[in-house]
Scaffold this motif. Sequence first.
Motif, PDB file in Angstrom:
ATOM      1  N   ASP A 103      80.417  98.279  14.106  1.00 48.28           N
ATOM      2  CA  ASP A 103      79.927  97.749  15.378  1.00 48.28           C
ATOM      3  C   ASP A 103      81.032  97.124  16.227  1.00 48.28           C
ATOM      4  O   ASP A 103      80.758  96.593  17.301  1.00 48.28           O
ATOM      5  CB  ASP A 103      78.838  96.702  15.123  1.00 48.28           C
ATOM      6  CG  ASP A 103      77.630  97.297  14.404  1.00 48.28           C
ATOM      7  OD1 ASP A 103      77.373  98.505  14.584  1.00 48.28           O
ATOM      8  OD2 ASP A 103      76.959  96.562  13.656  1.00 48.28           O
ATOM      9  N   PHE A 104      82.271  97.159  15.750  1.00 49.23           N
ATOM     10  CA  PHE A 104      83.368  96.549  16.483  1.00 49.23           C
ATOM     11  C   PHE A 104      83.843  97.484  17.600  1.00 49.23           C
ATOM     12  O   PHE A 104      83.506  98.663  17.635  1.00 49.23           O
ATOM     13  CB  PHE A 104      84.536  96.240  15.543  1.00 49.23           C
ATOM     14  CG  PHE A 104      84.330  95.004  14.700  1.00 49.23           C
ATOM     15  CD1 PHE A 104      83.061  94.515  14.421  1.00 49.23           C
ATOM     16  CD2 PHE A 104      85.412  94.324  14.179  1.00 49.23           C
ATOM     17  CE1 PHE A 104      82.879  93.379  13.650  1.00 49.23           C
ATOM     18  CE2 PHE A 104      85.244  93.185  13.398  1.00 49.23           C
ATOM     19  CZ  PHE A 104      83.971  92.712  13.142  1.00 49.23           C
ATOM     20  N   ASP A 105      84.656  96.934  18.492  1.00 53.51           N
ATOM     21  CA  ASP A 105      85.253  97.733  19.560  1.00 53.51           C
ATOM     22  C   ASP A 105      86.527  98.441  19.099  1.00 53.51           C
ATOM     23  O   ASP A 105      86.813  99.558  19.532  1.00 53.51           O
ATOM     24  CB  ASP A 105      85.577  96.838  20.756  1.00 53.51           C
ATOM     25  CG  ASP A 105      84.334  96.174  21.327  1.00 53.51           C
ATOM     26  OD1 ASP A 105      83.600  96.843  22.059  1.00 53.51           O
ATOM     27  OD2 ASP A 105      84.099  95.001  21.000  1.00 53.51           O
ATOM     28  N   PHE A 106      87.312  97.755  18.254  1.00 50.01           N
ATOM     29  CA  PHE A 106      88.564  98.306  17.741  1.00 50.01           C
ATOM     30  C   PHE A 106      88.690  98.037  16.242  1.00 50.01           C
ATOM     31  O   PHE A 106      88.296  96.971  15.760  1.00 50.01           O
ATOM     32  CB  PHE A 106      89.782  97.659  18.417  1.00 50.01           C
ATOM     33  CG  PHE A 106      89.918  97.935  19.880  1.00 50.01           C
ATOM     34  CD1 PHE A 106      90.661  99.020  20.334  1.00 50.01           C
ATOM     35  CD2 PHE A 106      89.329  97.099  20.820  1.00 50.01           C
ATOM     36  CE1 PHE A 106      90.799  99.269  21.691  1.00 50.01           C
ATOM     37  CE2 PHE A 106      89.460  97.331  22.176  1.00 50.01           C
ATOM     38  CZ  PHE A 106      90.195  98.423  22.611  1.00 50.01           C
ATOM     39  N   LEU A 107      89.256  98.998  15.534  1.00 51.62           N
ATOM     40  CA  LEU A 107      89.790  98.752  14.194  1.00 51.62           C
ATOM     41  C   LEU A 107      91.277  99.046  14.276  1.00 51.62           C
ATOM     42  O   LEU A 107      91.675 100.177  14.613  1.00 51.62           O
ATOM     43  CB  LEU A 107      89.145  99.663  13.145  1.00 51.62           C
ATOM     44  CG  LEU A 107      87.846  99.208  12.488  1.00 51.62           C
ATOM     45  CD1 LEU A 107      87.530 100.119  11.312  1.00 51.62           C
ATOM     46  CD2 LEU A 107      87.926  97.776  12.018  1.00 51.62           C
ATOM     47  N   GLY A 108      92.103  98.051  13.999  1.00 51.30           N
ATOM     48  CA  GLY A 108      93.549  98.220  14.102  1.00 51.30           C
ATOM     49  C   GLY A 108      94.190  98.244  12.733  1.00 51.30           C
ATOM     50  O   GLY A 108      94.135  97.261  11.996  1.00 51.30           O
ATOM     51  N   PHE A 109      94.778  99.362  12.361  1.00 52.39           N
ATOM     52  CA  PHE A 109      95.432  99.519  11.055  1.00 52.39           C
ATOM     53  C   PHE A 109      96.937  99.370  11.203  1.00 52.39           C
ATOM     54  O   PHE A 109      97.551  99.985  12.087  1.00 52.39           O
ATOM     55  CB  PHE A 109      95.126 100.890  10.453  1.00 52.39           C
ATOM     56  CG  PHE A 109      93.716 101.040   9.961  1.00 52.39           C
ATOM     57  CD1 PHE A 109      93.366 100.668   8.671  1.00 52.39           C
ATOM     58  CD2 PHE A 109      92.735 101.555  10.804  1.00 52.39           C
ATOM     59  CE1 PHE A 109      92.063 100.815   8.226  1.00 52.39           C
ATOM     60  CE2 PHE A 109      91.421 101.695  10.364  1.00 52.39           C
ATOM     61  CZ  PHE A 109      91.086 101.327   9.071  1.00 52.39           C
TER      62      PHE A 109
END
Length: 615
Positions: A103-109
């Motif tokens: 449900d997040f806007d971004f996933l940053g790896f």
Amino acid sequence: MTERVNIEKLLKKVEKPARYIGNEVNACKKQVDENTVRFGFSFPDTYEVGMSFLGLQILYNLLNSMENVYCERVFAPAADMEKLMRENGVPLFALESRHPVKDFDFLGFTLQYELSYTNILNMLDLAGIPLLAKDRTNADPFIIVGGPCAYNVEPIADFTDIVVLGEAEEAIAEIMQSYKEWKQTGGGREEFLLQIAKSVEGVYIPSFYEVSYNDDLTISGITCTRDGVPATVSKRIIKNMDTSYYPDKIIVPFIDIVHDRIMLEVFRGCTRGCRFCQAGMVYRPIRERSMDSLKSNLKKLVDSTGYEEISLSSLSTSDYSHIEELTEYILREYAEKEKISLSLPSLRLDNFSSELAQKIQEVRKSGLTFAPEAGTQRLRDVINKGITEENLETTMKKAFTLGWKNVKLYFMIGLPTETEEDLHGIKVLAYNVIDYFREANGGKLGKHFNVTISTSSFVPKPFTPFQWEPQDGIGLLREKQRYLSERLRNKNISYKYHDTKTSFLEAVFARGDRRLGKVILDAYRKGCKFDGWEESFRFDLWEEAFKENEVSMEFYANRRREYDEILPWDHIDTGVSKQFLINENEKAKRGELTPDCRKGCAGCGVNLDIAGGLC
């Protein structure tokens, strides 16, 4: 509103439940509403590894300092927790809110290591997010990546929406602002990607570029397919370290982590020019933090954490121009008064101050660690290491006279032009260190003296002078390890070496292209994950995936490349020119040194104005 996942019934059944509960000292809590931009900082390894990463602490606190942005942490669950999550239908969640990250806007790896790629796919699958970028919709988060491996993101380009090249502090803020504006318009995903590709320096959108191949499977071209998007993407760089963001508090875990201490970043970049070192090339130019800035940062971190150890962080800490002044200040103000110890990683043999180290030793007993990298002067000149055996002898004798009993020496095997004489040189140096200790201690060795020799296998990395060089085959690297094992059998010597198969796969991905995306996906589906962990690594499954896709690992790892070959990362600009890298490769073949950049410009191509006269 998103509901919290219930993990309480799972925590009693797993090792180290504190990995999953959050609520640590200095963790951020924010109220979430429809205007909140939600960012999951995702580290594709376990909590203990990820929480040791300084970049996490910086970007986590930076994002949470922004209005209407909430950054939470996401880690790869260990095998026991993952099993229970899948059995109980628990999706991947963030530590702070325990909300599903889908449900997040971004996933940053962060891409710190090539062998973490399958963990990224596993985390996306656990979250219920489509693995392929082309399959995602407006209902899915944008997958954004950065870090050293992002300089050649091509092997995982199919899974990635956004790549941030270089230092992310300013770029990520601009991306967040652009996202807020785009969200108001209700546009499609590609509209947002186009917007930031055109407006934010350092942003690379892999889906906007097409790669074509020759009959021999080398690359024939890399073409940008969108108007207004740069054909070559330049890295982002922080110009002034004193005015850039640095956290005044960091999260203090409940459990032991790999590096459980205050990390004080003293500078970025390196002027040494080691020809195998990607970090030394891509993080140019060198930029230091001032003493006043460091003192201020340190006081805030000490006051907000309660840590009892301070570590100075950089690529080569002893190269900081005010290192003695800084360490003496820390010892005086924190070690003597508050009993907070100091550690100095990244020491060099040619500028080691044994007197300074002795002061540190009085507070914190430790061993000494150095990296000669090669066993002979000839090979050290080839790699431009810039240290001599005399440096080693002088440093070791001083240290042993002052009471040190343990020393670790790091070397590489398989370096370009390496011969048996170079391998033998590692053995010679190890036994010389024993002689230096005996000389400093009246001819005696004692019970507790130890020399640890550690060897890793050379991995050719993008944007280095050795990016064209082949890696030795697995069989040859094993022969070299056996050679050293037989010659380093001594009660005062410990010999450790890295697994050759993981180093081989690392080289494949480091120099890989987009043809590897399908291989990585298939290997993940076969069960590959935590590939950097010896107990989890399944080389046989990787071999199957490469064979089934008719892709040769040796093509990427063990093949010498010509200077005119188009490389998978040729559309990326790190600021260091390709001609400089070619010149350095040729100088390596002749065994010629390039002086430290502080002693004269070598013409690498970086913007000297940024360096403040240091580069």
